[in-house]
Scaffold this motif. Structure first.
Motif, PDB file in Angstrom:
ATOM      1  N   GLU A  79       0.825  -1.217   0.000  1.00 30.70           N
ATOM      2  CA  GLU A  79       0.000   0.000   0.000  1.00 30.70           C
ATOM      3  C   GLU A  79       0.857   1.264   0.000  1.00 30.70           C
ATOM      4  OE1 GLU A  79      -3.448   2.480   0.152  1.00 30.70           O
ATOM      5  OE2 GLU A  79      -3.100   0.387  -0.444  1.00 30.70           O
ATOM      6  N   LEU A  80       1.950   1.276   0.726  1.00 25.98           N
ATOM      7  CA  LEU A  80       2.751   2.499   0.830  1.00 25.98           C
ATOM      8  C   LEU A  80       3.321   2.969  -0.507  1.00 25.98           C
ATOM      9  CD1 LEU A  80       4.601   2.321   4.256  1.00 25.98           C
ATOM     10  CD2 LEU A  80       2.387   3.291   3.670  1.00 25.98           C
ATOM     11  N   PRO A  81       3.827   2.082  -1.377  1.00 25.28           N
ATOM     12  CA  PRO A  81       4.316   2.590  -2.664  1.00 25.28           C
ATOM     13  C   PRO A  81       3.228   3.224  -3.523  1.00 25.28           C
ATOM     14  CG  PRO A  81       4.359   0.192  -2.626  1.00 25.28           C
ATOM     15  CD  PRO A  81       4.107   0.643  -1.229  1.00 25.28           C
ATOM     16  N   VAL A  82       1.979   2.781  -3.374  1.00 23.61           N
ATOM     17  CA  VAL A  82       0.874   3.408  -4.106  1.00 23.61           C
ATOM     18  C   VAL A  82       0.686   4.843  -3.626  1.00 23.61           C
ATOM     19  CG1 VAL A  82      -1.620   3.341  -4.546  1.00 23.61           C
ATOM     20  CG2 VAL A  82      -0.288   1.215  -4.536  1.00 23.61           C
ATOM     21  N   ARG A  83       0.685   5.032  -2.310  1.00 20.55           N
ATOM     22  CA  ARG A  83       0.480   6.371  -1.758  1.00 20.55           C
ATOM     23  C   ARG A  83       1.671   7.280  -2.087  1.00 20.55           C
ATOM     24  NH1 ARG A  83      -3.008   5.671   3.819  1.00 20.55           N
ATOM     25  NH2 ARG A  83      -4.248   3.899   3.106  1.00 20.55           N
ATOM     26  N   ILE A  84       2.866   6.727  -2.067  1.00 21.21           N
ATOM     27  CA  ILE A  84       4.039   7.522  -2.424  1.00 21.21           C
ATOM     28  C   ILE A  84       3.996   7.903  -3.895  1.00 21.21           C
ATOM     29  CG2 ILE A  84       6.554   7.501  -2.612  1.00 21.21           C
ATOM     30  CD1 ILE A  84       6.597   5.611  -0.190  1.00 21.21           C
ATOM     31  N   ALA A  85       3.565   6.997  -4.754  1.00 18.09           N
ATOM     32  CA  ALA A  85       3.520   7.265  -6.200  1.00 18.09           C
ATOM     33  C   ALA A  85       2.619   8.450  -6.513  1.00 18.09           C
ATOM     34  CB  ALA A  85       3.043   6.024  -6.944  1.00 18.09           C
ATOM     35  N   TRP A 112      11.254   9.271  -4.034  1.00 15.24           N
ATOM     36  CA  TRP A 112      11.611   8.349  -5.104  1.00 15.24           C
ATOM     37  C   TRP A 112      12.375   7.150  -4.551  1.00 15.24           C
ATOM     38  CZ3 TRP A 112      10.494   6.893  -9.760  1.00 15.24           C
ATOM     39  CH2 TRP A 112      11.376   6.065 -10.443  1.00 15.24           C
ATOM     40  N   SER A 113      13.330   7.407  -3.660  1.00 20.29           N
ATOM     41  CA  SER A 113      14.108   6.330  -3.058  1.00 20.29           C
ATOM     42  C   SER A 113      13.204   5.377  -2.276  1.00 20.29           C
ATOM     43  CB  SER A 113      15.172   6.927  -2.137  1.00 20.29           C
ATOM     44  OG  SER A 113      15.862   5.913  -1.436  1.00 20.29           O
ATOM     45  N   ALA A 114      12.262   5.934  -1.488  1.00 25.60           N
ATOM     46  CA  ALA A 114      11.352   5.089  -0.706  1.00 25.60           C
ATOM     47  C   ALA A 114      10.447   4.267  -1.629  1.00 25.60           C
ATOM     48  CB  ALA A 114      10.510   5.954   0.222  1.00 25.60           C
ATOM     49  N   PHE A 115       9.976   4.873  -2.708  1.00 23.93           N
ATOM     50  CA  PHE A 115       9.126   4.145  -3.656  1.00 23.93           C
ATOM     51  C   PHE A 115       9.858   2.936  -4.219  1.00 23.93           C
ATOM     52  CE2 PHE A 115       8.125   3.472  -8.186  1.00 23.93           C
ATOM     53  CZ  PHE A 115       6.823   3.003  -8.059  1.00 23.93           C
ATOM     54  N   GLU A 116      11.096   3.136  -4.634  1.00 18.90           N
ATOM     55  CA  GLU A 116      11.868   2.026  -5.201  1.00 18.90           C
ATOM     56  C   GLU A 116      12.131   0.947  -4.158  1.00 18.90           C
ATOM     57  OE1 GLU A 116      13.672   1.518  -8.645  1.00 18.90           O
ATOM     58  OE2 GLU A 116      11.554   2.113  -8.587  1.00 18.90           O
ATOM     59  N   LYS A 117      12.428   1.352  -2.930  1.00 16.14           N
ATOM     60  CA  LYS A 117      12.702   0.369  -1.882  1.00 16.14           C
ATOM     61  C   LYS A 117      11.475  -0.466  -1.565  1.00 16.14           C
ATOM     62  CE  LYS A 117      16.391   3.036   0.376  1.00 16.14           C
ATOM     63  NZ  LYS A 117      16.767   3.824   1.575  1.00 16.14           N
ATOM     64  N   PHE A 118      10.317   0.184  -1.443  1.00 18.65           N
ATOM     65  CA  PHE A 118       9.091  -0.565  -1.153  1.00 18.65           C
ATOM     66  C   PHE A 118       8.701  -1.457  -2.323  1.00 18.65           C
ATOM     67  CE2 PHE A 118       8.169   2.529   2.303  1.00 18.65           C
ATOM     68  CZ  PHE A 118       7.818   1.617   3.280  1.00 18.65           C
ATOM     69  N   ARG A 119       8.830  -0.926  -3.533  1.00 16.12           N
ATOM     70  CA  ARG A 119       8.429  -1.696  -4.716  1.00 16.12           C
ATOM     71  C   ARG A 119       9.244  -2.979  -4.839  1.00 16.12           C
ATOM     72  NH1 ARG A 119       9.849  -2.277 -10.011  1.00 16.12           N
ATOM     73  NH2 ARG A 119      11.629  -0.843  -9.874  1.00 16.12           N
TER      74      ARG A 119
END
Length: 440
Positions: A79-85, A112-119
């Protein structure tokens, strides 16, 4: 350049600028150039966030076991990468002149870094893997501590280039989304800790994760009052004027004083703390020549669907040549709140960006306790001598209180009785059925 300008020139220009201005502490090389070519981001940004209510969080967190905890971990992970995106797309939509401002590029790179890490984070299947995931979550939370002051700094500097409504709408989306992500992460961390220590639903302090199911409003008010009355009496560094050393005004709590309801205690106490702090400070200033201070009154009222608190002071009201309406104190635009462009405010935000701000009561009282400890031990405080402590006025207390209040559908209203005082009306839903106020 328009607010929603999205053509390819804007995209490449923003990317080039972000590469030049990104923080070297996040990654050695900017990832911004890959942003506009990344199909994974498009995929995540096309999804809707699954908004939750307090009741849903409590219901799922009760009777926690290994299977439910692992399910919670994977929900947070996906869920978190969706909200970050969605917030990355918001940042991309900013005009070029805003993206160039100090602080904005740093936030972009963090997201961007957090999105890639979660993804890329693998599925959690065991309690051992969940422990590693919890450590990962805590590291992300720590990394993102500079987000609030950095955004505030960047948008304050950008204020001349954005209409007030657009600026405030952007900041609201960013901050509400940030709160929502921290709630999901911290709730999962609390559930994991509770299961590991067998401390679920203690009778003397009932809570599920970070949600307290019988939160005593009177106790929270009394706690904030005690903390505030224990702070140093000389608050010249915070407000620019000195209050005589004669203590702080009394706070009288009346109304439905036995009220209990389900809520996130950290959010509630941050709001109450900020409102009482402002009331006490204003009362001390307005009656600086008096031998005693008039009391502040906090009245608790329970309605059918919500809980209300009215805080009334005799601090002279909110009249100011720089503030046209009390609600402008919630704004991040210099047009509505001229103090946003003050050099001292911008300097305090830069200092706060370097150390981070998580918007908690503990964070606010830490400098006071450090100062008192130094006084008692006759030590000198190097931060205070440098002019950045103990009371940096960064102008985020009321805006963040408003964001916390509206996150689950509450309201915060300031009514100024100029020449007398201020009444603040706080309303919070008590049924726990309101969904998170995330905007896509």
């Amino acid at each position: 350049m328009s607010w929603r300008f999205r053509n390819s020139w804007h995209a490449s220009a923003c990317a080039r600028n972000l590469q030049r201005h990104s923080s070297s502490q996040v990654q050695p090389q900017s990832t911004a150039l890959h942003f506009y070519q990344n199909r994974q981001l498009e995929l995540y940004a096309s999804k809707e966030a699954n908004r939750l209510s307090l009741r849903q969080l409590v219901f799922f967190g009760r009777s926690m076991n290994e299977e439910k905890l692992i399910k919670s971990a994977n929900y947070v992970r996906t869920e978190l990468p969706v909200r970050i995106a969605h917030r990355l797309r918001d940042l991309q939509a900013l005009p070029y002149v805003v993206v160039t401002q100090e602080g904005v590029a740093q936030v972009y790179e963090l997201y961007w870094s957090a999105f890639e890490k979660f993804r890329r984070y693998p599925q959690v299947t065991t309690l051992e893997e969940n422990q590693a995931f919890c450590e990962f979550l805590e590291s992300i939370l720590d990394e993102h501590a500079p987000v609030i002051p950095s955004l505030s700094l960047g948008l304050s500097l950008s204020s001349p280039h954005l209409p007030p409504d657009c600026l405030d709408a952007f900041m609201r989306r960013m901050l509400v989304s940030r709160i929502s992500r921290r709630v999901l992460a911290e709730h999962h961390l609390a559930l994991s800790k509770s299961l590991a220590t067998n401390s679920l639903n203690l009778p003397d302090d009932p809570h599920v994760g970070i949600i307290y199911t019988a939160l005593n409003l009177r106790h929270s008010i009394d706690k904030c009052v005690a903390l505030l009355r224990g702070r140093p009496h000389d608050i010249e560094d915070e407000i620019g004027e000195s209050v005589p050393n004669r203590g702080w005004p009394e706070v009288i709590v009346d109304g439905h004083v036995d009220t209990k309801f389900s809520y996130i205690r950290e959010h509630l106490e941050y709001i109450i703390f900020e409102l009482l702090k402002n009331a006490m400070t204003a009362t001390g200033l307005n009656h600086r020549s008096s031998s005693s201070l008039p009391p502040i009154r906090a009245t608790i009222v329970v309605g059918e669907n919500d809980v209300g608190v009215r805080i009334s002071d005799q601090g002279g009201g909110l009249s100011s040549a720089r503030i046209k309406s009390p609600s402008d104190l919630f704004s991040f635009s210099h047009i509505r709140n001229a103090t946003r462009m003050d050099d001292t405010r911008l300097g305090a935000l830069r200092s706060a960006s370097s150390r981070g701000v998580k918007a908690t009561v503990a964070e606010q009282i830490r400098p006071w306790r450090t100062e008192q400890s130094n006084v008692n031990s006759n030590n000198k405080d190097p931060e205070r001598e440098a002019g950045i402590a103990p009371h940096p006025k960064i102008g985020l207390g009321l805006p963040m209180s408003n964001i916390f209040t509206t996150y689950f559908g509450g309201t915060l209203e300031l009514v100024s009785l100029d020449g007398w005082g201020t009444d603040v009306y706080l309303r919070l839903p008590k049924l726990g059925t309101n969904l998170e106020g995330i905007e896509l």
